[in-house]
Design an enzyme around this catalytic site. Sequence first.
Site, short mmCIF file in Angstrom:
data_model
loop_
_atom_site.label_atom_id
_atom_site.label_comp_id
_atom_site.label_asym_id
_atom_site.label_seq_id
_atom_site.Cartn_x
_atom_site.Cartn_y
_atom_site.Cartn_z
N ARG A 268 -3.87 8.65 17.71
CA ARG A 268 -5.17 8.23 17.18
C ARG A 268 -4.85 6.90 16.12
NH1 ARG A 268 -6.50 9.80 20.81
NH2 ARG A 268 -8.18 11.96 21.61
N GLU B 170 -12.96 1.21 20.36
CA GLU B 170 -12.62 0.90 21.09
C GLU B 170 -13.35 1.18 22.23
OE1 GLU B 170 -9.46 3.86 23.12
OE2 GLU B 170 -8.36 3.26 21.08
N HIS C 69 -5.30 1.94 25.90
CA HIS C 69 -5.01 3.59 24.74
C HIS C 69 -5.01 3.85 26.79
CE1 HIS C 69 -7.45 6.67 23.57
NE2 HIS C 69 -6.35 7.46 24.04
#
Length: 326
Positions: free
Chosen positions: A236, A265, A285
């Site tokens: 994260r 994001e 991601h």
Amino acid sequence: MKISILDDYQDALRSLPSFRKLSGREVTIWNDHVEDVPSLAERLKDSDVLVLIRERTAIRAPLLERLPRLRLISQRGAVPHIDVDACTRLGIVVCSAQHSSVPSFATAELTWGLFLAAMRQIPQQMQALRAGHWQAGIGAEVRGKAFGVFGYGRIGAVVAGYARAFGMRVLVWASESSRRRARDEGHQIADDQESFFAESDAVSLHLRLVEATRGIVTAADLARMKSTAVLINTSRAALIAPGALVGALKQGRPGMAAVDVYEREPLTDREDPLLNLPNVVCTPHIGYVTRDEYEAQFSQIYDQILAFEAGAPIHVVNPPALLSAR
């Protein structure tokens, strides 16, 4: 039963074998990402069930209060993006298998791939070759170097095993219980967080994001890293203090970074500093984004829907909601 699925960016879910579990039900899949509440409320107004792909969309009270038909939210993983209290108040059941005993090998493999890509400058070499240039730089080997694992949970332990297989010395910093387990498994434990960052040739973050770990990696930690070291983050972005990584990279400590997660994001701003620094390898991601991982996750997510439909819900995050379920 009307089921809505948000944020299937690649339109991948309908091609998975597990999707057949929803046969006979009305399923709508959204491939784009929408954040504003009115637009989401319009999309989901007739939904009985909402399926989420991890933490891509925040589900808060202002949205939930505009969805009178919603009865169930089904997903897998942690739920910091869901207002569970509001769901309970409104009689919306949240089902999420949060603690799988199997690590995300997909994330562990991407972590190692990013590390090797950074050390051997693979993206930069590809870019140079496409531009008509030959051998744009000199990479570094990993054997014999110290690989730092910050957080020794399921994924961290797998990544440590990869490092050992590549002939690296594994250095661990984590909670006391995790340090004991790492020591029992033959890894070296750092004396403290400061020496961990100073001694490691690579630091890979594998911590859960909770209040205690938010910003746990400080600008001072990064400044202690070697100018030849690489920081890898597939966990994260908020584990690192805001703005600290960009500042540290500009100062040359660490010398490189390989990241799969971002403060906001999806990241679509081409001017974002991380995307424009020459010493950074970036991916969008995709740590858990493999067909294998999706099949495992969504098979479980769909089982939660079927169990709820049968009147025997499983993996319920907010049991009190069952008393006033819609």
